[in-house]
Every structure is written in structure tokens, then in C-alpha cells.
Design an enzyme around this catalytic site. Structure first.
Site, PDB file in Angstrom:
ATOM      1  N   SER A  68      28.612  28.837  38.007  1.00  0.00           N
ATOM      2  CA  SER A  68      29.282  29.878  38.783  1.00  0.00           C
ATOM      3  C   SER A  68      28.537  30.191  40.084  1.00  0.00           C
ATOM      4  CB  SER A  68      29.425  31.103  37.887  1.00  0.00           C
ATOM      5  OG  SER A  68      30.144  32.100  38.530  1.00  0.00           O
ATOM      6  N   ASP A  88      40.100  29.403  34.125  1.00  0.00           N
ATOM      7  CA  ASP A  88      38.922  30.089  34.652  1.00  0.00           C
ATOM      8  C   ASP A  88      39.404  31.090  35.698  1.00  0.00           C
ATOM      9  OD1 ASP A  88      36.594  30.816  35.997  1.00  0.00           O
ATOM     10  OD2 ASP A  88      35.642  28.899  35.576  1.00  0.00           O
ATOM     11  N   HIS A 148      35.719  30.796  32.056  1.00  0.00           N
ATOM     12  CA  HIS A 148      34.504  30.787  32.868  1.00  0.00           C
ATOM     13  C   HIS A 148      33.221  30.813  32.030  1.00  0.00           C
ATOM     14  CE1 HIS A 148      32.819  31.249  36.874  1.00  0.00           C
ATOM     15  NE2 HIS A 148      32.008  32.184  36.426  1.00  0.00           N
TER      16      HIS A 148
END
Ligand SMILES: *[C@@H]1O[C@H](CO)[C@@H](O)[C@H](O)[C@H]1NC(C)=O
Ligand SMILES: *[C@@H]1O[C@H](CO)[C@@H](O)[C@H](O)[C@H]1NC(C)=O
Ligand SMILES: *[C@@H]1O[C@H](CO)[C@@H](O)[C@H](O)[C@H]1NC(C)=O
Ligand SMILES: *[C@@H]1O[C@H](CO)[C@@H](O)[C@H](O)[C@H]1NC(C)=O
Length: 422
Positions: A185, A356, A388
Site C-alpha cells: 500500500s 481493493d 486490501h
């Protein structure tokens, strides 16, 4: 819906649950020891040795790096890999799944879920970095976390200061020309930004594995969207500055009591609301452990900066401080852009998914289109609900993600120069 209304109902939920906390203590099941362990204790509880290294940035922040050492292979020459967490997270991310799940199981050939431990067992010299402001990086040569100025940073500073300092330190210490890198991320965003800005770091990383890659944030589907669309709220956050969601006692108590109780669904729903719904991959009995380590704290400015990214179309740019602030900081009215097309690294692997809520496929397309050198892998998880957080916590992360990470590192990572001194 009015975002202020959402925020206040959010606060209401927190308030009510905190009142329930006391009552729930009595009905909650036994506390998992991992809730009380920090990263070092997690590592040692699994039979590894842990080293903590403190690295100082030129602007005075002291970053803690955790290194996992396999006591059975102290003299091996190992390939070096750095694992970098995402927003509001920490080094614990890569070692937080249940014990026994991270080891290599000879019989099943399952590579397990704790990528930190799995890589160590596979012969890698594993380093876990932390970004300024999180649980392990509330340390500065002159500032204290109680001072607002300590929190005057965003992911710009993670990308342009914390990350290169960490990479230099790890390369120096292990005497390695290149190191492998796995980011999750925000941990991918800061590497893309660094490689766009400082050419030499393109040559220092081999390979760069991007889990849930982030560049533009136009497709974001979570409450960040509401924040991003409320200019007054954003301006307030920017003006107020300071800390955002530290791992403080209040959140910890809440996590321990509510998530451990039969009201677990409150916690899991909060997670799903932020990351996308995936009931099958989240280990519900482990939610309390996850939530005592996350959120691990960041600055309000960082949240603002990310929220700005939701509105900025087709551009990734530095923190927008307003016209006057920009002129003062950058010498121009608009914040400077990061040019992903300047990335020259030849060993980038993208791993993304379809459910996600933070790394939407449209935004992954932005990265795909910008990268001049085609990625060595562009993998979209076949499992349609993959969200995610599943990249690090998913029940099938071992099979679906970690196996691929190991294969990429085995193929592309280079051995260090002088081996590991311990
Ligand atoms: C590692 O190397 C040192 C020095 O060469 C040696 O004393 C030690 O026994 C070695 N340890 C192992 C586990 O091989
Ligand atoms: C702050 O950094 C120093 C090293 O410079 C270290 O000894 C100390 O333990 C750190 N404190 C915290 C709270 O992390
Ligand atoms: C790494 O080594 C170089 C060259 O010796 C030195 O200039 C630099 O300060 C070192 N960086 C870190 C973070 O240790
Ligand atoms: C789920 O978490 C519990 C509690 O930490 C653990 O004992 C169990 O092995 C985990 N199960 C799976 C499938 O990950």
C-alpha cells in the site's frame, strides 16, 4: 451523506463501545499473548532472534528497524530484503499472523502467511522498516511527539527521507549493492515516489514487489472519499496538524475488549469498511490481535495528503499547502508532481486485486501506463473478493501471495557483498 455526520456517527460508535468496554471485559475470552507483544517480542516468541537498529534521518527523526535473525543459520551469506508497511501500520504487519502459520511446512509445501518469517527460513536476511510517527518511531533528536511540529510530515517525507535513509543503512550494514523490497500500500507509493525523484535508488532495489500498489487514488471507495470531498474538513485537518490515530490505550482497550468478545463483528466491519468486504479471508478470532497493532499512528497531514490524492486527477503530487504555503515550501504555487514515467527500475512486480477499496484497478492502470519499463509481473489475484488487507492478513496469503514473493526474490534478488555479520 454529509461527511461531518458520518464522522460524528463514527465518534458515537466509539463512545458507545467505550462504555461497553467495561461490561464486556467480563464476557471476553482470554487475551491472546500477541496482543501485548511488540515486534521484537513477536519475533522472539517464534524462535527467531530480533535486532533493533536505530537510524537517524538528516532532519532528526530516529527510525527503528527490526531485523529477523535465524539462529540456525547465523553465518550464511544471505540475500537482503526490506519489508515496508502501509498507512497507519508498522513492522509488525509482516509477522502478525498466528504462530506456526509462517513457517515452511515441508509436507504440504505451503509457504505460510508470515512473510517475514517465511523469508527468513528461506535464507533471506529480513529487515522490517518503520516510517516516522508510528508506534516504533516516536523519537527525534530535538522534537517530542507532544509537539505539533513533530507531526509536520506526510508520505512525502516517508518517500524522500525515511525510505532512502533506511535503504542506505541496510545496504551499508549488509554490504549489499542491491536489496529486495516488498512494500504494501503506502509502502509502494513511497517507493514509486522515491524512484521518480532520486534516480540512484532505481539501481539499489532488485526487485521491487508492490502489494496493493498505490499511485493516484481516484478510485478509492472508503470513508477517505468523504473526507476528501469536504474541503472545510480538509482545511481544518491541515490547520490543526498533529497526530492521527495513534495506537493509544483507548484504541487498545477497545480492541482487546470488543474484538475479543462476541461483538467481534464491530471490529471486522470497521476493517471491511476501510479495506473492502472479504468475510472468508479474515481470521475473525484474530481481529483483536490485528487491531492492537493497527492503527499504529501517523500524522493528520499525511491523511490530508492522501485525501488530496483522491481529488487530484491523473497526477501524483506533493502535499498541497495552499498557494502561499506552496510558494514558501516549493517555490511555486502548485505542489510539484512525481513523474512515475521517470522510474527506470527494471524489476518491478505489481500484485493487485479486484476488491481493493484503496488500490482500485483504475488506479493500478495509471501505474501500468506510466511505467516505461514493463513490470516483471503484473498479477491480479484471481479470487474476486481479495481486499486490501488480505495481502498481509488473508487466510490464503501464503498460497496466493507469499509463494509468488519468494519466487520473485529467488529469481531477481542478488546476494550481498560480504554476508551478514552478527
Ligand atoms: C560462525 O562463524 C564464527 C566465526 O567464524 C564461528 O566461531 C561460529 O562457530 C560460526 N557459527 C555457526 C553456527 O556456524
Ligand atoms: C530513541 O532512540 C534511541 C537511539 O538513538 C534509542 O536508544 C531509544 O531507545 C529510542 N527511544 C524510543 C522510545 O524508541
Ligand atoms: C552509508 O555509507 C555511506 C558511505 O560510507 C555514508 O556516506 C552514509 O552516511 C551511510 N548511510 C547510512 C544511513 O548509514
Ligand atoms: C486464526 O487465529 C487463531 C487465533 O490467533 C489461530 O489460532 C488460528 O490458527 C488462525 N486460523 C487460521 C486459519 O488462520
Amino acid at each position: 451523506m454529509n461527511p461531518l455526520l458520518i464522522l460524528s456517527s463514527w465518534q458515537c460508535v466509539l463512545l458507545i463501545t467505550s462504555f461497553l468496554t467495561f461490561h464486556l471485559k467480563s464476557v471476553s475470552t482470554a487475551v491472546d499473548p500477541d496482543e501485548k507483544r511488540d515486534a521484537v517480542e513477536l519475533i522472539e516468541s517464534r524462535g527467531f532472534k530480533a535486532e533493533t537498529h536505530f537510524v537517524r534521518t538528516y532532519d532528526g527523526y530516529i527510525l527503528a528497524l527490526h531485523r529477523i535473525v535465524d539462529p540456525e543459520a547465523v553465518n550464511a551469506t544471505r540475500k537482503v530484503v526490506l519489508l515496508q508497511h502501509g498507512l497507519l501500520a508498522s513492522s509488525a504487519d509482516f509477522i502478525i499472523n498466528a504462530p506456526g502459520e509462517g513457517m515452511f511446512d515441508e509436507s504440504s509445501q505451503e509457504v505460510g502467511k508470515n512473510i517475514g518469517f517465511t523469508l527468513t527460513r528461506f535464507g533471506y536476511d529480513v529487515w522490517l522498516s518503520n516510517s516516522r510517527g508510528n508506534t516504533y518511531c516516536r523519537n527525534h533528536t530535538t522534537l517530542r511527539p507532544t509537539q505539533k511540529k513533530f507531526w509536520d510530515f506526510t508520505w512525502d517525507e516517508h518517500a524522500l527521507i525515511d525510505l532512502p535513509t533506511t535503504i542506505d543503512y541496510v545496504r551499508n550494514t549488509t554490504n549489499s549493492k542491491t536489496i529486495g523490497y516488498v512494500g504494501h500500500s503506502q509502502g509502494t507509493l513511497i517507493m514509486f515516489a522515491l524512484m521518480s525523484s532520486k534516480k540512484q535508488y532505481n539501481d539499489a532495489i532488485k526487485p521491487f514487489i508492490a502489494l496493493a500498489p498505490i499511485g493516484t487514488l481516484n478510485g478509492v471507495r472508503t470513508p477517505v472519499r468523504y473526507l476528501a470531498n469536504n474541503q472545510i474538513l480538509l482545511d481544518y485537518f491541515r490547520w490543526r496538524g498533529g497526530e492521527f490515530l495513534p495506537s493509544n490505550d483507548f484504541i487498545r482497550n477497545l480492541a482487546e475488549s470488543v474484538c475479543e468478545s462476541r461483538y467481534t463483528y464491530i471490529c471486522t466491519n470497521i476493517l471491511f469498511l476501510l479495506a473492502g468486504y472479504d468475510q472468508l479471508q479474515l481470521n475473525f478470532t484474530r481481529t483483536a490481535v490485528y487491531l492492537t497493532h493497527t492503527p499504529a499512528g501517523s500524522s493528520a497531514w499525511n491523511l490530508c495528503h492522501l485525501a488530496q490524492g483522491v481529488k487530484t486527477r491523473n497526477r501524483v503530487q506533493r502535499f498541497d499547502l495552499g498557494r502561499l504555503g506552496n510558494i514558501e515550501k516549493y517555490g511555486q504555487e502548485e505542489p510539484p508532481q512525481y513523474h512515475f514515467e521517470r522510474i527506470t527500475n527494471k524489476y518491478i512486480a505489481l500484485m493487485s486485486s479486484q476488491n481493493d477499496w484503496l488500490s482500485d484497478q483504475k488506479d493500478v492502470d495509471y501505474i501500468r501506463n506510466k511505467l516505461v519499463v514493463p513490470p516483471i509481473l503484473d498479477y491480479v489475484v484471481e479470487y474476486p473478493q481479495w481486499n486490501h488487507l488480505d495481502f498481509i492478513w488473508g487466510k490464503d496469503a501464503g498460497r496466493i501471495i507469499n509463494g509468488k514473493i519468494i519466487k520473485l526474490l529467488d529469481t531477481y534478488a542478488e546476494s550481498g557483498g560480504g554476508g551478514v555479520e552478527i
